[in-house]
Design an enzyme around this catalytic site. Structure first.
Site, PDB file in Angstrom:
ATOM      1  N   TYR A 312      10.880 -35.940  -4.375  1.00 40.00           N
ATOM      2  CA  TYR A 312       9.914 -35.282  -3.479  1.00 40.00           C
ATOM      3  C   TYR A 312       9.477 -33.907  -3.993  1.00 40.00           C
ATOM      4  O   TYR A 312       8.828 -33.170  -3.247  1.00 40.00           O
ATOM      5  CB  TYR A 312      10.533 -35.073  -2.095  1.00 40.00           C
ATOM      6  CG  TYR A 312      11.051 -36.301  -1.410  1.00 40.00           C
ATOM      7  CD1 TYR A 312      10.214 -37.396  -1.176  1.00 40.00           C
ATOM      8  CD2 TYR A 312      12.362 -36.372  -0.951  1.00 40.00           C
ATOM      9  CE1 TYR A 312      10.681 -38.521  -0.519  1.00 40.00           C
ATOM     10  CE2 TYR A 312      12.842 -37.489  -0.294  1.00 40.00           C
ATOM     11  CZ  TYR A 312      11.994 -38.568  -0.079  1.00 40.00           C
ATOM     12  OH  TYR A 312      12.462 -39.665   0.567  1.00 40.00           O
ATOM     13  N   CYS A 338      20.581 -39.642 -17.993  1.00 37.88           N
ATOM     14  CA  CYS A 338      19.588 -39.812 -19.035  1.00 37.88           C
ATOM     15  C   CYS A 338      18.218 -40.059 -18.427  1.00 37.88           C
ATOM     16  O   CYS A 338      17.659 -41.148 -18.485  1.00 37.88           O
ATOM     17  CB  CYS A 338      20.015 -40.911 -19.993  1.00 37.88           C
ATOM     18  SG  CYS A 338      21.403 -40.344 -20.974  1.00 37.88           S
TER      19      CYS A 338
END
Ligand code: PLP
Length: 411
Positions: A312, A338
């Site tokens: 968000y 990752c």
């Protein structure tokens, strides 16, 4: 958390000691803060019959649910599993409201069997419910008033093409369905997902709901205004002025009840407001990495534990609790996953060294509950500070947890 004699504490307990005892990454929740937030809402609405239902998808640890039950809150649930968790935590069915979206009709039937308050947000489902239960089981209707307030488009639910709620423009159709099966509509509900920053704008939405109530539904018991309570993420953010909202809306609601001829209950279902600020994600700094452009602080957590900054673009304040008096420097705080899982870009934080513990703020709501095992990492443990004690409320995961549901075949 407070800085007392050079130590960050919650309820008199040093956060670094908590990390020593329970290790990192760790979610810590301050029960006093949750209690204060709950009480501030109650007191703002003391002039009406108010019921606060905690939207538990924000944080579902059963001990938090028990605390809410102790405080006298009800529970707002969006899945049958949340209903079951609520019952397990000791809520009586009449204190649980079930507000699903796009679930199977079987799941709604389960909610009826549990005896919880059912809130329907689709005309077809309402019709099916009417055919099945007629007047025998009361039902609440979720209305989409199509008002757009502030807030992130990803969390806003009030726009015209939103999947949530029955459009305010479809009330005649609803009226026919209700009349056909003599349905008992006991509540009206809206949850627009917008931040309430301006009490007047919120009242415009509320007005639509009240108008709909008096135009179409003479037998209501409650009106549920959902959530939208905004909390501070940055120091200078504006939060919802609960006092002023309470005063203005209570006046309006009491007048409505007089005209309606019945004292209805007013309900709210805050998630964030009750738990966001109570929570901190405590993480350990694994590395300091200097590149040509940036100094990174790499920590033992990531988007697998707190996804709001990445999903968000949410701002979460970060404090170095190991170095309360240190000189401010600029860091970009990143996770160990990752992916580009950045908790905060270019933050002014007291000088960070390898091994320092950073506290990520506003981690109580949609933190643990949106966490995952991505990268086959364990999710954090959870601790709550309750009556001056640090209580472990979720142990750290192990490899056995990670593979518990996998079925290994002979290959
Ligand atoms: C998520 C949700 C809430 C809580 O929203 P917050 O922003 O956390 O206060 C309330 N009601 C419904 C129906 C929800 O889906």
């Amino acid at each position: 958390m407070q800085l007392v004699d050079g130590q960050y504490q919650i309820g008199g307990i040093n956060l670094l000691d908590i990390c020593k005892e329970f290790d990192t990454p760790l979610y810590v929740y301050d029960c006093d803060k949750i209690t204060d937030q709950y009480k501030s809402l109650l007191s703002a609405f003391k002039d009406v019959k108010v019921k606060i239902n905690y939207a538990c998808k924000a944080l579902t640890n059963i001990n938090i649910l028990k605390l809410m039950n102790q405080l006298g809150a009800g529970l707002d649930t969006v899945s049958i599993q949340e209903v079951e968790l609520g019952l397990k935590a000791g809520f009586s069915p009449d204190k649980i409201i079930y507000t699903p979206n796009c679930v199977s009709f079987e799941e709604i039937q389960m909610a009826v069997d549990y005896g919880v308050i059912v809130n329907i947000d689709n005309i077809e489902t309402l019709e099916q419910f009417g055919h099945e239960y007629g007047s025998s089981y009361p039902v609440c209707i979720r209305i989409n008033p199509h008002i757009l307030g502030g807030g992130n488009v990803k969390i806003s639910t009030g726009h015209i093409d939103s999947k949530f709620g029955i459009s305010i423009h479809q009330m005649r159709h609803v009226e026919r369905i209700v009349a056909n099966d003599k349905m008992n509509i006991n509540g009206l509900h809206m949850h627009t997902g917008s931040d309430i920053l301006d009490v007047d704008i919120f009242l415009r939405g509320a007005e639509i709901l009240l108008q709909t109530a008096s135009d179409y539904f003479p037998n209501l018991e409650f009106i549920d205004f959902g959530s939208g309570f905004k909390v501070k993420y940055r120091d200078n953010d504006i939060a919802t002025d609960v006092e002023s909202l309470g005063e203005t809306l209570s006046k309006r609601f009491n007048k409505f009840c007089k005209d309606y001829g019945k004292d209805l209950e007013i309900m709210f279902e805050p998630g964030k407001f009750l738990v966001s600020e109570s929570g901190y994600l405590l993480v350990h700094t694994n590395v300091i990495k200097q590149t040509t452009a940036t100094v990174f602080a790499g920590v033992d957590s990531g988007q697998n534990h707190l996804i709001r900054p990445m999903m968000y673009d949410a701002y979460h304040k970060i404090t170095n609790i190991s170095n309360p008096e240190g000189k401010k420097r600029i860091y970009t705080v990143v996770g160990y996953i990752c992916e580009t899982d950045t908790f905060g870009w270019d933050r002014r934080i007291n000088e960070v060294k390898e091994g320092d513990i950073l506290a990520i703020h506003n981690a109580g709501a949609y933190g643990f509950s949106m966490s995952s095992n991505y990268n086959s990492r364990y999710r954090p443990a959870e601790v709550m500070i309750y009556k001056g004690k640090a209580l472990l409320i979720r142990r750290r995961e192990t490899m056995a947890d990670l593979i518990a549901t996998q079925v290994e075949q002979e290959l």
